[in-house]
Write a protein that holds these residues in place. Structure first.
Motif, PDB file in Angstrom:
ATOM      1  N   ALA A   1     186.871  81.559 119.656  1.00 34.41           N
ATOM      2  CA  ALA A   1     187.543  81.893 120.894  1.00 34.41           C
ATOM      3  C   ALA A   1     186.758  81.813 121.900  1.00 34.41           C
ATOM      4  O   ALA A   1     187.273  80.970 123.065  1.00 34.41           O
ATOM      5  CB  ALA A   1     188.528  83.331 120.809  1.00 34.41           C
ATOM      6  N   ILE A   2     185.729  82.368 122.274  1.00 36.09           N
ATOM      7  CA  ILE A   2     184.910  82.201 123.339  1.00 36.09           C
ATOM      8  C   ILE A   2     184.645  81.136 123.653  1.00 36.09           C
ATOM      9  O   ILE A   2     184.278  80.402 124.557  1.00 36.09           O
ATOM     10  CB  ILE A   2     183.695  83.304 123.349  1.00 36.09           C
ATOM     11  N   LEU A   3     183.979  80.259 122.575  1.00 39.39           N
ATOM     12  CA  LEU A   3     183.326  78.898 122.623  1.00 39.39           C
ATOM     13  C   LEU A   3     184.597  77.915 122.958  1.00 39.39           C
ATOM     14  O   LEU A   3     184.258  77.129 123.808  1.00 39.39           O
ATOM     15  CB  LEU A   3     183.064  78.402 121.282  1.00 39.39           C
ATOM     16  N   LEU A   4     185.742  78.076 122.559  1.00 35.80           N
ATOM     17  CA  LEU A   4     186.878  77.071 122.785  1.00 35.80           C
ATOM     18  C   LEU A   4     187.616  77.351 124.228  1.00 35.80           C
ATOM     19  O   LEU A   4     188.095  76.565 124.905  1.00 35.80           O
ATOM     20  CB  LEU A   4     187.973  77.128 121.717  1.00 35.80           C
TER      21      LEU A   4
ATOM     22  N   THR B   1     186.534  82.346 132.275  1.00 34.72           N
ATOM     23  CA  THR B   1     186.048  81.978 133.552  1.00 34.72           C
ATOM     24  C   THR B   1     184.721  82.569 133.847  1.00 34.72           C
ATOM     25  O   THR B   1     184.525  83.730 133.573  1.00 34.72           O
ATOM     26  CB  THR B   1     187.160  82.551 134.520  1.00 34.72           C
ATOM     27  N   GLY B   2     184.108  82.046 134.685  1.00 35.98           N
ATOM     28  CA  GLY B   2     182.724  82.294 135.187  1.00 35.98           C
ATOM     29  C   GLY B   2     181.567  82.098 134.177  1.00 35.98           C
ATOM     30  O   GLY B   2     180.510  82.277 134.555  1.00 35.98           O
ATOM     31  N   LEU B   3     181.936  81.362 132.939  1.00 32.07           N
ATOM     32  CA  LEU B   3     180.873  81.168 132.061  1.00 32.07           C
ATOM     33  C   LEU B   3     180.811  79.813 132.059  1.00 32.07           C
ATOM     34  O   LEU B   3     181.775  78.994 131.982  1.00 32.07           O
ATOM     35  CB  LEU B   3     181.235  81.479 130.700  1.00 32.07           C
ATOM     36  N   SER B   4     179.539  79.203 132.124  1.00 34.53           N
ATOM     37  CA  SER B   4     179.269  77.914 131.926  1.00 34.53           C
ATOM     38  C   SER B   4     179.480  77.464 130.402  1.00 34.53           C
ATOM     39  O   SER B   4     179.470  78.211 129.525  1.00 34.53           O
ATOM     40  CB  SER B   4     178.052  77.214 132.540  1.00 34.53           C
TER      41      SER B   4
ATOM     42  N   ALA C   1     179.271  82.813 122.296  1.00 31.26           N
ATOM     43  CA  ALA C   1     179.936  82.660 120.936  1.00 31.26           C
ATOM     44  C   ALA C   1     178.950  82.745 119.700  1.00 31.26           C
ATOM     45  O   ALA C   1     179.437  83.067 118.614  1.00 31.26           O
ATOM     46  CB  ALA C   1     180.378  81.128 120.920  1.00 31.26           C
ATOM     47  N   LEU C   2     177.786  82.544 119.895  1.00 33.29           N
ATOM     48  CA  LEU C   2     176.634  82.809 118.749  1.00 33.29           C
ATOM     49  C   LEU C   2     176.414  84.123 118.879  1.00 33.29           C
ATOM     50  O   LEU C   2     176.300  84.583 117.743  1.00 33.29           O
ATOM     51  CB  LEU C   2     175.649  81.754 118.921  1.00 33.29           C
TER      52      LEU C   2
END
Length: 193
Positions: free
Chosen positions: A17-20, A24-27, A35-36
């Protein structure tokens, strides 16, 4: 199914979910890393699978997901100190499995059977002498501990006894402390030189 396994498996969809969604705020690179990292940390903390398997998956997925270039991910394997410690682990396993530790303990036990104090000082002195033979304290400890534990068995110190613990500590300190006086006996000394 164990609770730790359920928690570890639940971290995988959260990582996806973090990866997909890329909060906001993450490149995109930071989202891949997060995500890993999340499932890997949860798998290590929960011990759902053995830690070395988790580490191997972490290395593989870091390269596949492009979290870092392969030469950065595998940079630790370029260190000679890592290979020195790894070889010490292999030699220690061979000493234990082949029975060499028992045979060496048998030879050493005849000269060290004058009491517990002489046994402790003898083990520490032998650890100090190893400083001239092997240039890494961790490697020396890994090789010397199986011999010391075999020696403890010969003198009747069962696992968990204070005598056995004392001998193990004498072996560890004997391998570490005198080695700082020998320039080639420790990795920090070699770096300093």
């Amino acid at each position: 199914m164990k609770r730790s396994v359920i928690i570890a498996l639940a971290s995988i969809p959260i990582g996806l979910a973090i990866l997909l969604t890329q909060p906001t705020g993450l490149s995109i690179e930071e989202a891949r890393a997060a995500a890993l990292a999340l499932p890997v940390i949860v798998f290590w903390a929960s011990a759902a699978i053995p830690a070395h398997i988790t580490a191997l998956w972490f290395i593989l997925l870091s390269i596949i997901l492009g979290v870092a270039p392969a030469d950065v991910v595998l940079a630790g394997f370029h260190s000679t100190a890592m290979w020195l410690i790894f070889s010490g682990l292999i030699i220690a396993a061979a000493i234990t499995d082949s029975g060499l530790g028992d045979r060496l303990a048998g030879r050493l036990s005849s000269g060290l059977n004058k009491g517990y104090t002489s046994l402790v000082f003898g083990v520490a002195a032998i650890g100090g002498l190893f400083s001239f033979l092997m240039p890494a304290a961790v490697g020396r400890i890994i090789i010397f501990i199986p011999m010391t534990l075999a020696l403890a068995d010969r003198f009747g110190f069962p696992a968990g006894s204070k005598g056995r613990t004392g001998l193990a500590l004498a072996a560890i300190f004997g391998c570490i402390m005198p080695g700082f006086a020998v320039l080639t006996a420790n990795v920090p000394n070699m770096v300093l030189a």
